[in-house]
Design a protein around this motif. Structure first.
Motif, PDB file in Angstrom:
ATOM      1  N   ALA A   1       0.900  -1.288  -0.065  1.00  0.00           N
ATOM      2  CA  ALA A   1      -0.058   0.066   0.124  1.00  0.00           C
ATOM      3  C   ALA A   1       1.006   1.185   0.113  1.00  0.00           C
ATOM      4  N   ILE A   2       1.856   1.270   0.881  1.00  0.00           N
ATOM      5  CA  ILE A   2       2.864   2.460   0.935  1.00  0.00           C
ATOM      6  C   ILE A   2       3.629   2.362  -0.445  1.00  0.00           C
ATOM      7  N   GLY A   3       3.723   1.170  -1.152  1.00  0.00           N
ATOM      8  CA  GLY A   3       4.704   1.525  -2.402  1.00  0.00           C
ATOM      9  C   GLY A   3       3.734   1.901  -3.218  1.00  0.00           C
ATOM     10  N   LEU A   4       2.664   1.794  -3.298  1.00  0.00           N
ATOM     11  CA  LEU A   4       1.805   2.387  -4.277  1.00  0.00           C
ATOM     12  C   LEU A   4       2.079   4.035  -4.439  1.00  0.00           C
ATOM     13  N   GLU A   5       2.232   4.352  -3.160  1.00  0.00           N
ATOM     14  CA  GLU A   5       2.414   6.169  -3.038  1.00  0.00           C
ATOM     15  C   GLU A   5       3.880   6.175  -4.042  1.00  0.00           C
ATOM     16  N   TYR A   6       4.905   5.336  -3.406  1.00  0.00           N
ATOM     17  CA  TYR A   6       6.282   5.374  -3.950  1.00  0.00           C
ATOM     18  C   TYR A   6       6.361   5.092  -5.373  1.00  0.00           C
ATOM     19  N   SER A   7       5.355   4.412  -5.913  1.00  0.00           N
ATOM     20  CA  SER A   7       5.549   3.981  -7.203  1.00  0.00           C
ATOM     21  C   SER A   7       4.906   5.108  -8.307  1.00  0.00           C
ATOM     22  N   ASP A   8       4.277   6.114  -7.783  1.00  0.00           N
ATOM     23  CA  ASP A   8       3.636   7.206  -8.484  1.00  0.00           C
ATOM     24  C   ASP A   8       3.107   6.619  -9.774  1.00  0.00           C
ATOM     25  N   GLY A   9       1.960   5.963  -9.307  1.00  0.00           N
ATOM     26  CA  GLY A   9       1.084   5.420 -10.394  1.00  0.00           C
ATOM     27  C   GLY A   9       1.717   4.535 -11.454  1.00  0.00           C
ATOM     28  N   PHE A  10       2.633   3.461 -10.782  1.00  0.00           N
ATOM     29  CA  PHE A  10       3.559   2.379 -11.391  1.00  0.00           C
ATOM     30  C   PHE A  10       4.323   3.173 -12.642  1.00  0.00           C
ATOM     31  N   SER A  11       4.834   4.503 -12.322  1.00  0.00           N
ATOM     32  CA  SER A  11       5.513   5.132 -13.239  1.00  0.00           C
ATOM     33  C   SER A  11       6.966   4.970 -12.803  1.00  0.00           C
ATOM     34  N   LYS A  12       7.218   4.310 -11.784  1.00  0.00           N
ATOM     35  CA  LYS A  12       8.647   4.309 -11.117  1.00  0.00           C
ATOM     36  C   LYS A  12       9.164   3.017 -11.220  1.00  0.00           C
ATOM     37  N   PRO A  13       9.976   2.402 -11.976  1.00  0.00           N
ATOM     38  CA  PRO A  13      10.001   1.076 -12.001  1.00  0.00           C
ATOM     39  C   PRO A  13      10.565   0.249 -10.730  1.00  0.00           C
ATOM     40  N   ILE A  14      11.558   0.794  -9.960  1.00  0.00           N
ATOM     41  CA  ILE A  14      12.013   0.098  -8.711  1.00  0.00           C
ATOM     42  C   ILE A  14      10.682   0.058  -7.756  1.00  0.00           C
ATOM     43  N   PRO A  15      10.272   1.136  -7.372  1.00  0.00           N
ATOM     44  CA  PRO A  15       9.125   1.041  -6.357  1.00  0.00           C
ATOM     45  C   PRO A  15       7.942   0.196  -6.978  1.00  0.00           C
ATOM     46  N   THR A  16       7.624   0.387  -8.215  1.00  0.00           N
ATOM     47  CA  THR A  16       6.563  -0.621  -8.999  1.00  0.00           C
ATOM     48  C   THR A  16       6.814  -2.100  -8.470  1.00  0.00           C
TER      49      THR A  16
END
Length: 107
Positions: A17-32
């Motif tokens: 859930a926190i990763g969703l914020e860091y992934s920025d809508g799945f636009s950042k590969p590593i957090p995604t």
């Protein structure tokens, strides 16, 4: 053992859930990637826990722990609002989680 597995599954739920914020809508590969891995681990562990626990109880506890952890981390990491009532209602969720655990102990 199923309760421990469920708690670990819930911690991974907080992670995705926190990763969703860091992934920025799945636009950042590593957090995604981390978000997807945490989601998979969380689901696999939840599936293992429900082999021994009632699904209704396990799912409610899993989402409850996830909601509490995500709400608290949102306040800490993302400067989300902190208020008396927000903390109060998080406490109500915690009471519900404990209550479900106590009433399902014999199962």
């Amino acid at each position: 053992m199923a309760w421990y597995i469920l708690i670990i599954a819930a911690l991974f739920e907080i992670g995705w859930a926190i990763g969703l914020e860091y992934s920025d809508g799945f636009s950042k590969p590593i957090p995604t990637f981390g978000t997807i891995i945490a989601l998979l681990i969380s689901m696999i562990l939840l599936a293992q826990a429900v082999k021994e626990l009632p699904i209704g109880t396990a799912y409610a506890v899993w989402t409850g722990i996830g909601a509490v952890g995500t709400a608290l981390l949102g306040m800490i990491l993302f400067d989300e609002p902190v208020s008396f009532f927000r903390i109060l209602f998080i406490g109500v969720i915690v009471i519900g989680i404990v209550g479900l655990n106590i009433t399902s102990a014999g199962h």
